[in-house]
Design a protein around this motif. Structure first.
Motif, short mmCIF file in Angstrom:
data_model
loop_
_atom_site.label_atom_id
_atom_site.label_comp_id
_atom_site.label_asym_id
_atom_site.label_seq_id
_atom_site.Cartn_x
_atom_site.Cartn_y
_atom_site.Cartn_z
N UNK A 1 0.85 -1.06 -0.35
CA UNK A 1 -0.09 0.02 -0.04
C UNK A 1 0.71 1.29 -0.21
N UNK A 2 1.96 0.97 1.18
CA UNK A 2 3.26 2.65 0.51
C UNK A 2 3.12 2.71 -0.56
N UNK A 3 3.64 1.09 -0.89
CA UNK A 3 4.13 1.87 -2.62
C UNK A 3 3.21 2.39 -4.04
N UNK A 4 1.98 2.09 -3.07
CA UNK A 4 1.05 2.61 -4.19
C UNK A 4 1.70 3.82 -4.20
N UNK A 5 1.22 4.60 -2.78
CA UNK A 5 0.55 5.88 -2.51
C UNK A 5 2.51 6.95 -2.99
N UNK A 6 3.42 5.89 -3.18
CA UNK A 6 4.29 6.90 -3.07
C UNK A 6 3.82 6.89 -4.55
N UNK A 7 3.76 5.71 -5.66
CA UNK A 7 3.43 5.54 -7.05
C UNK A 7 2.30 7.26 -7.74
N UNK A 8 1.33 7.41 -6.59
CA UNK A 8 0.81 8.47 -6.58
C UNK A 8 1.08 9.84 -6.42
N UNK A 9 1.98 10.02 -5.92
CA UNK A 9 2.59 11.09 -5.53
C UNK A 9 3.39 11.72 -6.38
N UNK A 10 3.95 11.08 -7.80
CA UNK A 10 5.17 10.92 -8.03
C UNK A 10 4.08 11.75 -9.86
N UNK A 11 2.46 11.54 -9.84
CA UNK A 11 1.65 11.45 -10.88
C UNK A 11 1.83 13.07 -11.54
N UNK A 12 1.20 13.51 -12.35
CA UNK A 12 1.16 14.32 -13.19
C UNK A 12 1.22 15.07 -14.42
N UNK A 13 1.05 15.95 -15.08
CA UNK A 13 1.44 15.72 -16.38
C UNK A 13 2.67 16.38 -16.48
N UNK A 14 2.75 15.62 -17.85
CA UNK A 14 4.39 15.81 -18.04
C UNK A 14 5.06 14.66 -17.29
N UNK A 15 4.50 14.42 -16.70
CA UNK A 15 5.58 13.48 -15.74
C UNK A 15 5.66 12.01 -16.15
N UNK A 16 7.06 11.39 -16.53
CA UNK A 16 7.31 10.54 -17.59
C UNK A 16 6.58 8.86 -16.63
N UNK A 17 6.05 8.38 -17.59
CA UNK A 17 5.29 7.26 -16.43
C UNK A 17 6.39 6.07 -15.99
N UNK A 18 8.03 5.98 -16.19
CA UNK A 18 8.38 5.00 -16.15
C UNK A 18 9.29 5.47 -14.74
N UNK A 19 8.40 7.05 -14.09
CA UNK A 19 8.57 7.70 -12.57
C UNK A 19 8.03 6.98 -11.58
N UNK A 20 6.51 6.25 -12.29
CA UNK A 20 5.83 5.11 -11.26
C UNK A 20 6.39 4.06 -11.18
N UNK A 21 7.02 3.47 -11.70
CA UNK A 21 8.04 2.14 -11.38
C UNK A 21 9.19 1.81 -10.63
N UNK A 22 9.89 3.92 -10.66
CA UNK A 22 11.02 4.23 -9.55
C UNK A 22 10.46 4.19 -7.99
N UNK A 23 9.28 5.09 -8.27
CA UNK A 23 8.78 4.84 -7.27
C UNK A 23 8.83 3.93 -6.23
N UNK A 24 8.14 3.25 -6.84
CA UNK A 24 7.32 1.43 -6.97
C UNK A 24 8.42 0.81 -5.77
N UNK A 25 9.74 0.69 -6.79
CA UNK A 25 11.08 0.06 -6.57
C UNK A 25 11.50 0.65 -5.22
N UNK A 26 10.99 1.62 -5.79
CA UNK A 26 12.29 2.18 -3.96
C UNK A 26 12.07 1.65 -3.34
N UNK A 27 10.10 1.77 -2.31
CA UNK A 27 9.80 1.04 -1.55
C UNK A 27 9.94 -0.12 -1.05
N UNK A 28 9.39 -1.45 -2.44
CA UNK A 28 10.77 -2.55 -2.54
C UNK A 28 11.18 -2.90 -2.32
N UNK A 29 12.43 -2.27 -2.25
CA UNK A 29 13.79 -2.49 -1.99
C UNK A 29 14.36 -2.06 -0.69
N UNK A 30 13.39 -1.05 0.04
CA UNK A 30 13.63 -0.69 1.13
C UNK A 30 12.86 -1.29 2.50
#
Length: 338
Positions: free
Chosen positions: A217-246
């Motif tokens: 759930x934390x990973x989903x919320x972290x990914x949502x926070x990075x979203x917005x117009x013009x943001x690369x789609x790949x930013x979602x995966x990076x945010x989720x991976x960071x939580x999983x790794x931690x």
């Protein structure tokens, strides 16, 4: 989903397609993600300490009842009668004002149905009973349960228990104290799909199981926070991976989020790990984010039904999902719940 039905990755000339495992056509439909990172002994020991599959009975198939009927007056998606598995739609789902309102209505209904279904979760309740209730509430709202007959999926909701990563088919198995379950609801209302899922606890669950669910759930919320117009789609995966790794959890790569709207699955495909996929978010675009974490290895295996994906090592898996709308300044969660 096919997911949320989360989509199984498939690569054909640089594009991704939805696939039901075991379906063969003249066109390549699957891509097996084989770039599994090698884990050192210390990490494997850390992962195994979070969940011991031997402490609980392995998940086994129960009896699946016949497909439920949908009243003829309810509008249906194109696959509803044929059971076809549509190709991934390359067109992003970008909506005008009227379309946005319909997406909001579909997302709200999906969230309400999920809340009702989650309220049923208790020891002794079967996933078949949950499916029956989801089906009833959905059609009473004048909507079609999107998973039903999508690639011949036989039920109106996905119920994924314990080591099931996704696409669990509701059956006669009764939930047991200590189980965790993901309930994945998608509804087709007035020509638009709303898609959401979350984890629920059956009675008293172990600290390790709870921690896995909360980290996802934390990973989903972290990914949502990075979203917005013009943001690369790949930013979602990076945010989720960071939580999983931690948290030292496995991050499932083979199933992804997806565009959703007038069609169930469309571009962009939303990888939940670090990636270099192209594309940026656009105002008015709708898509899902639906990360899946595992307490052990992420390798999946499939049951004979060709839908149910479970962890090959029997370790617990968790998933959370929302449908999102890109706005001027960020995103709106269309499937938000109380």
């Amino acid at each position: 989903m096919v997911q949320g039905m989360a989509c199984r990755l498939a690569s054909t000339h640089g594009r991704l397609l939805v696939q039901r495992r075991g379906q063969h056509t003249g066109r390549a439909r699957t891509l097996h993600i084989v770039s599994q990172a090698r884990k050192g002994l210390s990490e494997l020991l850390s992962l195994s300490s979070k969940d011991t599959a031997d402490e609980r009975a392995p998940l086994r198939p129960g009896k699946v009842s016949p497909m439920r009927e949908v009243p003829a007056h309810i509008p249906r998606p194109p696959y509803a009668d044929s059971g076809m598995l549509p190709d991934w739609d390359r067109t992003p789902q970008i909506h005008d004002a009227a379309g946005i309102e319909k997406m909001r209505a579909a997302g709200k209904l999906a969230a309400q149905v999920l809340e009702m279904a989650g309220g049923m979760v208790a020891p002794g309740v079967t996933t078949e009973e949950i499916d029956a209730a989801v089906h009833k509430m959905t059609i009473e709202a004048g909507a079609y349960p999107s998973p039903l007959n999508y690639g011949r999926f036989p039920k109106s909701v996905c119920t994924s228990v314990n080591e099931c990563i996704c696409h669990g088919i509701p059956d006669s198995r009764a939930l047991r104290n200590g189980d965790i379950i993901n309930i994945d609801v998608t509804v087709y209302l007035d020509g638009y799909h709303g898609d959401t899922s979350r984890m629920f606890y059956v009675g008293e669950v172990s600290p390790a199981a709870r921690q896995l669910c909360e980290a996802t759930k934390e990973a989903l919320n972290a990914a949502i926070k990075v979203c917005g117009p013009g943001v690369p789609i790949k930013s979602i995966g990076a945010a989720i991976q960071a939580v999983g790794d931690r948290h030292k959890y496995g991050v499932v790569k083979v199933f992804v989020g997806h565009g959703v709207g007038k069609v169930f699955h469309a571009w962009p495909h939303v990888a939940h790990h670090r990636n270099n996929e192209p594309g940026v978010m656009q105002k008015g675009m709708t898509f899902t984010i639906e990360p899946m974490f595992t307490a052990g290895r992420t390798q999946e295996r499939y049951w004979a039904d060709e839908w149910t994906a479970v962890t090959a090592d029997g370790s617990l898996s968790a998933q959370w999902e929302h449908t999102l709308l890109v706005t001027d300044s960020g995103v709106e969660i269309l499937t938000a719940y109380e």
